[in-house]
Design an enzyme around this catalytic site. Structure first.
Site, PDB file in Angstrom:
ATOM      1  N   SER A  34       0.816  -1.217   0.000  1.00  0.00           N
ATOM      2  CA  SER A  34       0.000   0.000   0.000  1.00  0.00           C
ATOM      3  C   SER A  34       0.854   1.274   0.000  1.00  0.00           C
ATOM      4  CB  SER A  34      -0.950  -0.006   1.201  1.00  0.00           C
ATOM      5  OG  SER A  34      -0.231  -0.161   2.403  1.00  0.00           O
ATOM      6  N   GLY A  93       4.933  -9.203   3.350  1.00  0.00           N
ATOM      7  CA  GLY A  93       3.535  -9.297   3.774  1.00  0.00           C
ATOM      8  C   GLY A  93       2.628  -9.479   2.568  1.00  0.00           C
ATOM      9  N   GLU A 146      11.021  -8.320  -5.056  1.00  0.00           N
ATOM     10  CA  GLU A 146      11.497  -7.072  -4.438  1.00  0.00           C
ATOM     11  C   GLU A 146      12.999  -7.133  -4.194  1.00  0.00           C
ATOM     12  OE1 GLU A 146       7.254  -5.974  -2.281  1.00  0.00           O
ATOM     13  OE2 GLU A 146       8.766  -7.037  -1.136  1.00  0.00           O
TER      14      GLU A 146
HETATM   15  C1  5RP Z   1       5.301  -6.703   0.084  1.00  0.00           C
HETATM   16  C2  5RP Z   1       6.111  -5.934   1.061  1.00  0.00           C
HETATM   17  C3  5RP Z   1       5.583  -4.620   1.502  1.00  0.00           C
HETATM   18  O1  5RP Z   1       6.565  -3.644   1.316  1.00  0.00           O
HETATM   19  C4  5RP Z   1       5.218  -4.717   2.957  1.00  0.00           C
HETATM   20  O2  5RP Z   1       4.295  -5.786   3.136  1.00  0.00           O
HETATM   21  C5  5RP Z   1       4.609  -3.407   3.479  1.00  0.00           C
HETATM   22  O3  5RP Z   1       3.351  -3.221   2.908  1.00  0.00           O
HETATM   23  P1  5RP Z   1       2.501  -1.902   3.156  1.00  0.00           P
HETATM   24  O4  5RP Z   1       3.203  -0.778   2.463  1.00  0.00           O
HETATM   25  O5  5RP Z   1       1.159  -2.242   2.562  1.00  0.00           O
HETATM   26  O6  5RP Z   1       2.414  -1.675   4.639  1.00  0.00           O
HETATM   27  O7  5RP Z   1       7.153  -6.345   1.497  1.00  0.00           O
HETATM   28  O8  5RP Z   1       5.900  -7.939  -0.243  1.00  0.00           O
END
Ligand code: 5RP
Length: 214
Positions: free
Chosen positions: A32, A97, A104
């Protein structure tokens, strides 16, 4: 209703977007916070070009008018911007997450500079979350037998056909856990990102923005 956390996320995303210049090729992660970065760049009519770690980020980026590059033929990025789920005082981060941690890490490793953009809820005294895993679907049962406690995520396969899982670990020594997971056959990648990768943190806390470099 907009929470204080949402406002921090928006603030840090806007700050991260200001680091992007029109002549750059930039890697965007997933989540997000990154979606807000993409929206801020779209609102600024950024002419930079972008590689993205997920279909979700690609959808937001193209919707707001950003140009994408072909990741298969782009070998370096001027900048990578991504979020995190937790970051400890030493700079160890848990990512994944959203299940995009393999892509990434690939993008971040190919970037001259990585800025990890987080709201203050992501800063922790010690890492406590389960570590995300992407696993090869081939011989999954044998891989899981090497990962006691790993729980398969109720999620579709990743864009690369991987199986998502999470594993509770004692994270008092994240380097040891990362090394063990790196050495486990069948683990495509895990969500522990080392301080060597997470060198720059952009943090929104209330109305303040902090840019921490190590
Ligand atoms: C996805 C990630 C995101 O950067 C992490 O989950 C943070 O997400 P958000 O910006 O929705 O808090 O590692 O794989």
């Amino acid at each position: 209703m907009t929470t204080a956390g949402d406002q921090e996320k928006l603030a840090v995303a806007r700050a991260a977007a200001t680091l992007v210049h029109d002549d750059m090729v930039v890697a965007l992660g997933s989540g997000s916070t990154v979606a807000l970065v993409a929206r801020a760049l779209g609102a600024d009519r950024s002419r930079a070009r972008f590689a993205v770690a997920s279909l979700a980020t690609a959808t937001v980026a193209t919707t707001v008018g950003l140009s994408l590059v072909d990741d298969a033929s782009t070998d370096r990025y001027d900048l990578a911007i991504d979020g995190a789920d937790e970051v400890d005082p030493d700079g160890w981060a848990i990512k994944g997450g959203g299940g995009a941690h393999t892509r990434e890490r690939i993008l971040i490793a190919a970037a001259d500079r990585f800025v990890c953009a987080v709201d203050s809820s992501k800063l922790v005294d010690r890492l406590t979350r389960a570590v995300p895993l992407e696993l090869q679907p081939f011989a999954l049962a044998s891989t899981l037998s090497r990962l006691p406690g790993a729980v398969l995520r109720d999620a579709p396969p990743t864009a690369d056909g991987g199986v998502l899982a999470d594993i509770e670990e004692d994270l008092s020594d994240p380097a040891a856990v990362a090394a063990r997971l790196d050495a486990t056959p069948g683990v495509v990648d895990h969500g522990l990102f080392s301080p060597q990768l997470v060198r720059e943190l952009l943090i929104a806390r209330g109305d303040d923005l902090e840019h921490r470099r190590r």
